[in-house]
Design a protein around this motif. Structure first.
Motif, short mmCIF file in Angstrom:
data_model
loop_
_atom_site.label_atom_id
_atom_site.label_comp_id
_atom_site.label_asym_id
_atom_site.label_seq_id
_atom_site.Cartn_x
_atom_site.Cartn_y
_atom_site.Cartn_z
N ILE A 174 0.87 -1.18 0.00
CA ILE A 174 0.00 0.00 0.00
C ILE A 174 0.90 1.22 0.00
CG2 ILE A 174 -1.85 1.21 1.21
CD1 ILE A 174 -2.51 -1.39 2.69
N HIS A 175 1.04 1.86 -1.15
CA HIS A 175 1.94 3.03 -1.15
C HIS A 175 1.18 4.28 -0.76
CE1 HIS A 175 0.56 3.60 -5.35
NE2 HIS A 175 0.97 2.38 -5.60
N ARG A 176 1.84 5.10 0.03
CA ARG A 176 1.22 6.33 0.57
C ARG A 176 2.29 7.40 0.59
NH1 ARG A 176 3.31 8.19 4.54
NH2 ARG A 176 1.91 8.13 6.33
N MET A 177 2.49 7.99 -0.59
CA MET A 177 3.63 8.88 -0.80
C MET A 177 3.28 10.35 -0.59
SD MET A 177 5.81 6.73 -1.44
CE MET A 177 6.26 5.15 -2.11
N GLY A 178 2.05 10.74 -0.89
CA GLY A 178 1.69 12.15 -0.92
C GLY A 178 1.72 12.62 -2.37
N ALA A 179 0.78 13.53 -2.70
CA ALA A 179 0.67 13.99 -4.09
C ALA A 179 1.97 14.63 -4.56
CB ALA A 179 -0.49 14.96 -4.22
N ALA A 180 2.67 15.31 -3.65
CA ALA A 180 3.87 16.04 -4.06
C ALA A 180 5.07 15.11 -4.26
CB ALA A 180 4.21 17.10 -3.00
N GLY A 223 -0.26 10.43 3.01
CA GLY A 223 0.84 11.31 2.62
C GLY A 223 0.36 12.73 2.37
N ASN A 224 -0.94 12.96 2.58
CA ASN A 224 -1.50 14.28 2.26
C ASN A 224 -2.16 14.94 3.47
OD1 ASN A 224 -0.90 14.34 -0.58
ND2 ASN A 224 -2.40 12.69 -0.82
N THR A 225 -1.67 14.60 4.66
CA THR A 225 -2.26 15.20 5.87
C THR A 225 -1.54 16.50 6.16
OG1 THR A 225 -2.36 12.91 6.62
CG2 THR A 225 -2.96 14.60 8.22
N GLU A 226 -2.28 17.53 6.52
CA GLU A 226 -1.64 18.80 6.89
C GLU A 226 -2.38 19.42 8.07
OE1 GLU A 226 -2.60 22.07 3.93
OE2 GLU A 226 -3.09 20.30 2.72
N THR A 227 -1.67 20.27 8.82
CA THR A 227 -2.32 20.95 9.94
C THR A 227 -2.44 22.42 9.60
OG1 THR A 227 -1.37 19.33 11.42
CG2 THR A 227 -2.22 21.32 12.44
N LEU A 228 -3.66 22.94 9.69
CA LEU A 228 -3.91 24.33 9.32
C LEU A 228 -3.57 25.28 10.47
CD1 LEU A 228 -7.40 23.82 7.63
CD2 LEU A 228 -5.17 24.00 6.50
N GLY A 229 -3.54 26.56 10.16
CA GLY A 229 -3.25 27.57 11.18
C GLY A 229 -4.22 27.50 12.36
N ASP A 285 -5.37 13.86 -6.83
CA ASP A 285 -4.13 13.94 -7.62
C ASP A 285 -3.24 12.73 -7.41
OD1 ASP A 285 -4.61 16.31 -8.76
OD2 ASP A 285 -2.90 17.37 -7.84
N GLU A 286 -3.07 12.37 -6.14
CA GLU A 286 -2.18 11.24 -5.87
C GLU A 286 -2.71 9.97 -6.53
OE1 GLU A 286 -0.71 10.61 -1.89
OE2 GLU A 286 0.23 8.71 -2.47
N LEU A 287 -4.01 9.79 -6.44
CA LEU A 287 -4.61 8.58 -7.01
C LEU A 287 -4.49 8.60 -8.54
CD1 LEU A 287 -6.03 6.08 -6.06
CD2 LEU A 287 -8.17 7.35 -6.02
N ASP A 288 -4.79 9.75 -9.12
CA ASP A 288 -4.66 9.93 -10.57
C ASP A 288 -3.26 9.57 -11.05
OD1 ASP A 288 -7.03 10.90 -11.52
OD2 ASP A 288 -6.13 12.76 -12.27
N ARG A 289 -2.29 10.15 -10.36
CA ARG A 289 -0.90 9.91 -10.76
C ARG A 289 -0.50 8.47 -10.55
NH1 ARG A 289 2.22 15.46 -9.11
NH2 ARG A 289 0.43 16.75 -9.69
#
Ligand code: PEP
Ligand code: CO
Length: 464
Positions: free
Chosen positions: A332-338, A367-373, A386-390
């Motif tokens: 199960i790859h979990r790289m992040g869109a970037a 790989g796409n978790t972020e914490t907002l202000g 995007d990650e899935l598409d790629r």
């Protein structure tokens, strides 16, 4: 070494050498709680060891065959559910809504991809969570981190955070209750599953793809009605679907107590779930989790993050799946869109040139978790998409195949991930943010993602 055949046509597989359900205990073990009372832990484990299993070896082996077919491109894996279950959420509406969204997504995928779907829930046992620190400090008080309901409780008090062995028994009981309800729902059939006109699809109006989506849903309804007309009655196979469970097998004492031998089968099975996986933080070769997993006969998965090198991955694959056994190993790859463009291709090249044939599954969440202000932990729908598409494109270019998707989702109308057809924003997050761990796709976002997968794969969108 003992070499056996599982069934004609499937490669020989062997019992792992120098392995026992407790051999992991001699390895460095990450992410395990410290139980203050060892005797109490032993008593709970002894009790757990006597309790009935949650799944059976024949279900496990039949899932392994389905996963082997998914690796060959003859099925597609849909694995999804909560980041973490909690004992309080073991309720009828939460369980049935979660199952419903998974089944609805799978109908969209079956229809659009023209492939049978292997449905696997991240539930009935997803009660332990890896943490980045063992200790949490607030002001001048430091306490053990919350590690999921299988270990301790979230409140920031010494009592709540104490690792409590009784929770192992409760975890087994709650998993059994969840499993029992799911089996009953599946056996009875979800009536409105056959009638996409009853699905909650108001969100479609907000999507620029609304015409396409409407056609897709109409197409599903028409196909089902057409088949039922041909059969002259509701078709049984639409009512009864196979459903399997999975969880991160993190807490090894718990997994060990449910690792059993069964009559007329060789080897050992983890009977707490059909399809356990190793999380990214505990996938080090030589570590306790890899040691435990190499000896069980279940199909297993391992999360692969962006820092894994081709060498590390190949060594892991050799240990976990020495015989290249069909259906045994899912990556199960979990790289992040970037990062997926730079990190995934070398891994796929290594696997391919070694002649390995694991099932590849994309987790576009972790790989796409972020914490907002404002302190909210979120994920943007656009990045997930995007990650899935790629991932589909990268596999196609590498000559490998993306055979599944792993999602964190709920059937509820939460606001935890941003974006989607309704374009949830930072302010929306305050409205219905319920997760105590990772942000999940809500009902609408989950169905939207299923439709996007179909669209991406060039699936049929016109009505039949
Ligand atoms: C998870 O699946 O909830 C998780 C913690 O994932 P990972 O191990 O990929 O970070
Ligand atoms: Co998670």
């Amino acid at each position: 070494m003992v070499t056996r055949k599982t069934r004609p046509g499937i490669s020989p597989v062997r019992e792992a050498e120098n392995w026992s359900p407790s051999s992991w205990q001699a390895r460095p073990h990450e992410q395990q709680p410290v139980y203050p009372d060892a005797a109490e832990l032993d008593r709970a484990l002894a009790q757990l060891h006597e309790l009935p299993p949650l799944v059976t070896s024949w279900e496990i082996l039949s899932l392994k065959n389905l996963l082997a077919e998914a690796a060959e491109g003859r099925r597609f894996l849909l694995q999804g559910g909560d980041c973490a279950e909690s004992f309080d959420d073991c309720t009828s509406p939460l369980i049935s809504n979660r199952l419903k969204v998974m089944l609805q997504m799978s109908l969209v995928l079956v229809h659009g991809l023209k492939l049978p779907i292997v449905r696997v829930g991240r539930f009935a046992g997803q009660y332990a969570k890896p943490r980045s620190a063992d200790i949490e400090t607030r002001g001048d008080i430091s306490l053990p981190s919350y590690r999921g309901d299988l270990v301790n409780a979230p409140a920031f008090t010494a009592d709540a955070r104490r690792a409590d062995p009784q929770r192992l028994i409760k975890g087994h009981a709650h998993s059994a209750m969840t499993m029992n309800f799911i089996r009953a729902l599946i056996d009875g059939g979800f009536a409105d599953l056959h009638h996409p006109e009853y699905w909650d699809l108001a969100w479609v109006e907000h999507s620029p793809l609304q015409d396409e989506y409407r056609q897709m849903v109409e197409g599903i309804g028409n196909s089902l009605r057409f088949m039922e007309t041909l059969a002259g009655q509701p078709i049984d196979s639409f009512q009864r679907v196979d459903f399997y469970t999975s969880h991160e097998a993190l807490l090894l004492h718990y997994e060990q107590a449910l690792t059993r031998q069964v009559p007329r089968q060789w080897g050992w099975f983890n009977l707490s779930t059909h399809f356990p996986w190793i999380g990214m933080r505990t996938a080090a070769q030589g570590g306790a989790h890899v040691e435990y997993f190499r000896g069980i006969r279940n199909p297993i998965a391992v999360k692969v993050g962006p820092t894994v090198t081709p060498d590390q991955l190949m060594r892991l694959v050799d240990v976990l799946d020495p015989d290249n056994e069909p259906g045994r190993l899912t990556l199960i790859h979990r790289m992040g869109a970037a990062k997926i463009e730079s990190t995934l291709p070398p891994l796929l090249a290594a696997i391919k040139s070694a002649g390995r044939k694991p099932l590849f599954c994309c987790d576009p969440m972790h790989g796409n978790t972020e914490t907002l202000g404002n302190g909210f932990k979120t994920r943007r729908f656009q990045n997930i998409r995007d990650e899935l598409d790629r991932a589909f494109d990268i596999h196609a270019a590498a000559g490998t195949r993306l055979g599944g998707v792993h999602l964190e989702l709920t059937g509820e109308n939460v606001t935890e991930c941003m974006g989607g057809a309704r374009d949830l924003t930072e302010t929306d997050l305050t409205r219905a943010y319920k997760s105590t761990v990772d942000p999940r796709l809500n009902y609408e976002q989950s169905l939207e993602l299923a439709m996007l997968i179909v669209r991406k794969r060039g699936g049929v969108v016109a009505s039949t």
